[in-house]
Design an enzyme around this catalytic site. Structure first.
Site, mmCIF file in Angstrom:
data_model
loop_
_atom_site.group_PDB
_atom_site.id
_atom_site.type_symbol
_atom_site.label_atom_id
_atom_site.label_comp_id
_atom_site.label_asym_id
_atom_site.label_seq_id
_atom_site.Cartn_x
_atom_site.Cartn_y
_atom_site.Cartn_z
ATOM 1 N N GLU A 1 89.435 67.134 -12.245
ATOM 2 C CA GLU A 1 89.998 66.482 -13.433
ATOM 3 C C GLU A 1 89.648 64.994 -13.456
ATOM 4 O OE1 GLU A 1 94.130 67.525 -12.355
ATOM 5 O OE2 GLU A 1 94.481 65.390 -12.030
ATOM 6 N N ARG B 1 98.989 71.289 -7.607
ATOM 7 C CA ARG B 1 97.610 70.833 -7.486
ATOM 8 C C ARG B 1 96.706 72.009 -7.820
ATOM 9 N NH1 ARG B 1 99.098 66.356 -7.622
ATOM 10 N NH2 ARG B 1 98.819 64.708 -6.072
ATOM 11 N N LEU C 1 109.634 76.461 -2.790
ATOM 12 C CA LEU C 1 110.973 75.982 -3.186
ATOM 13 C C LEU C 1 111.293 74.667 -2.471
ATOM 14 C CD1 LEU C 1 113.147 77.232 -5.166
ATOM 15 C CD2 LEU C 1 114.496 77.638 -3.107
ATOM 16 N N SER D 1 109.680 79.891 4.686
ATOM 17 C CA SER D 1 110.907 80.485 5.240
ATOM 18 C C SER D 1 111.972 80.518 4.150
ATOM 19 C CB SER D 1 111.408 79.643 6.411
ATOM 20 O OG SER D 1 111.722 78.351 5.943
ATOM 21 N N ARG E 1 111.475 70.291 -3.305
ATOM 22 C CA ARG E 1 112.300 69.530 -4.249
ATOM 23 C C ARG E 1 112.003 69.909 -5.692
ATOM 24 N NH1 ARG E 1 111.769 64.370 -0.489
ATOM 25 N NH2 ARG E 1 109.646 65.105 -0.420
ATOM 26 N N HIS F 1 97.452 66.407 -16.715
ATOM 27 C CA HIS F 1 98.124 65.927 -15.496
ATOM 28 C C HIS F 1 99.166 64.865 -15.847
ATOM 29 C CE1 HIS F 1 97.699 65.125 -10.899
ATOM 30 N NE2 HIS F 1 98.949 65.034 -11.307
HETATM 31 C C1 8YV Z 1 100.059 61.353 -10.186
HETATM 32 C C2 8YV Z 1 100.857 63.279 -8.949
HETATM 33 O O1 8YV Z 1 100.199 60.568 -9.093
HETATM 34 O O2 8YV Z 1 102.927 62.898 -7.922
HETATM 35 C C3 8YV Z 1 101.810 63.361 -7.820
HETATM 36 O O3 8YV Z 1 101.433 63.929 -6.788
HETATM 37 O O4 8YV Z 1 99.855 63.906 -8.946
HETATM 38 C C4 8YV Z 1 101.116 62.424 -10.117
HETATM 39 O O5 8YV Z 1 102.389 61.908 -10.185
HETATM 40 C C5 8YV Z 1 100.148 60.611 -11.449
HETATM 41 O O6 8YV Z 1 99.402 61.296 -12.360
HETATM 42 C C6 8YV Z 1 99.662 59.190 -11.367
HETATM 43 O O7 8YV Z 1 98.322 59.109 -11.122
#
Ligand code: 8YV
Length: 314
Positions: free
Chosen positions: A262, A233, A152, A176, A154, A280
């Site tokens: 990816e 991620r 939780l 927490s 942003r 992504h």
């Molecule tokens: C990538 C992202 O940076 O904010 C992140 O952590 O993974 C994405 O915003 C975006 O795909 C540009 O490469």
């Protein structure tokens, strides 16, 4: 003299212009022989401009002995070797806040798309099945269901805020209990969170500690009627366990915006009908990407003007 910077990946053309105006930009990603390229220009590099998923490895950092700053286009900086940066006193910035709303929007869109079968339903109309076969099979309700938010921060907060609009019952896990979570239930254990969720959103910042936090046990606890949604991620999920759970239908469905390796993703993902795949693109709107690019440059500019960094990580 313009400071020399190393660019790790392409940016939209509205960023390339201003970047090249103010900096002597070396385009690492276009070099045919990257080690030779770095051996040639490494000593000149004072900053690296990179993207969230590309980061900067120890090898790259080591090849740039005069490096002062790494400016990340993205909120996630897990691909930057922070240990190497700390050891060398290299500063790091990211682009938080400006992308939060878009990432939350896509997470909610993915939930709706999976539950209501939007992709299949669109094909049903387009390929004539509606006219020739009949009505599209019934799908599943979203509003009023139970949502779990794993992380939780942003982005997780904005996801939960949006889910409130769907009258969902909201619980979350984090290290927490969060004072800013209104009436959302805190459940420390991710397995317990999964057990009580119809939809589990993964919105954790990735680190060594969160690697494969969504494992076979969490997926089993979610169960055959539930949906997993990941906009964080890939490393937060055990992909092999996820593929197995989707193949065996131990998990109902998943929606993924991020993948190991990816864009060369595990080909087994492409064969799963109970999976929504996204390239992504959670922060991928013109508005947000313009704000991210501006912040990358503002951090670089502030550093070279001797001013405070806008969004420092280190
Ligand atoms: C990538 C992202 O940076 O904010 C992140 O952590 O993974 C994405 O915003 C975006 O795909 C540009 O490469």
């Amino acid at each position: 003299m313009k400071p020399t910077i190393l660019q790790m990946g392409a940016y939209p053309e509205w960023d390339e212009g201003p970047l090249n105006e103010n900096y002597d930009v070396r385009r690492y990603f276009e070099a045919p022989d990257r080690p030779a390229f770095l051996a040639d220009c490494g000593a000149d590099i004072r900053a690296i401009a990179t993207r969230g998923e590309l980061g900067a490895s120890k090898d790259i950092i080591d090849a740039c002995p005069n490096l002062e700053l790494i400016s990340v286009y993205g909120v996630g900086y897990d691909a930057v070797d922070l240990t190497a940066c700390r050891a060398r006193g290299v500063r790091v910035t990211n682009t938080p806040d400006v992308l939060t709303g878009d990432v939350a929007d896509l997470a909610v869109a993915m939930m709706l798309a999976v539950s209501r079968g939007l992709v299949g339903a669109e094909a049903w109309v387009r390929n004539g099945d509606w006219a020739n076969v009949g009505n599209y099979p019934l799908q599943h309700r979203v509003w009023g269901q139970r949502a779990g938010v794993l992380g939780l921060g942003r982005i997780g907060f904005e996801v939960a805020k949006r889910l409130r609009g769907f009258d969902m019952e909201i619980a979350y896990s984090d290290i927490s209990e969060k004072p800013y979570a209104p009436d959302w239930t805190y459940v420390a254990d991710p397995v317990a969170l999964a057990q009580r969720s119809d939809f589990l959103f993964v919105t954790l910042a990735a680190s060594a500690e969160t690697r494969h936090i969504v494992n076979s046990e969490v997926l089993g606890a979610l169960g055959s009627d539930a949906v997993l949604i990941n906009v964080s991620r890939a490393s937060n999920i055990d992909e092999a366990a996820l593929i197995d759970a989707l193949q065996t239908k131990r998990l109902g469905a998943a929606a993924l915006d991020v993948f190991e390796g990816e864009p060369a993703i595990d080909p087994r993902f492409l064969t799963l009908p109970n999976l929504l795949l996204q390239p992504h693109q959670a922060s991928g709107t013109v508005e947000t990407r313009k704000a991210m690019g501006a912040l990358v440059r503002q951090n670089l500019d502030a550093h070279f003007a001797g001013e405070a960094l806008l969004t420092p990580v280190l």
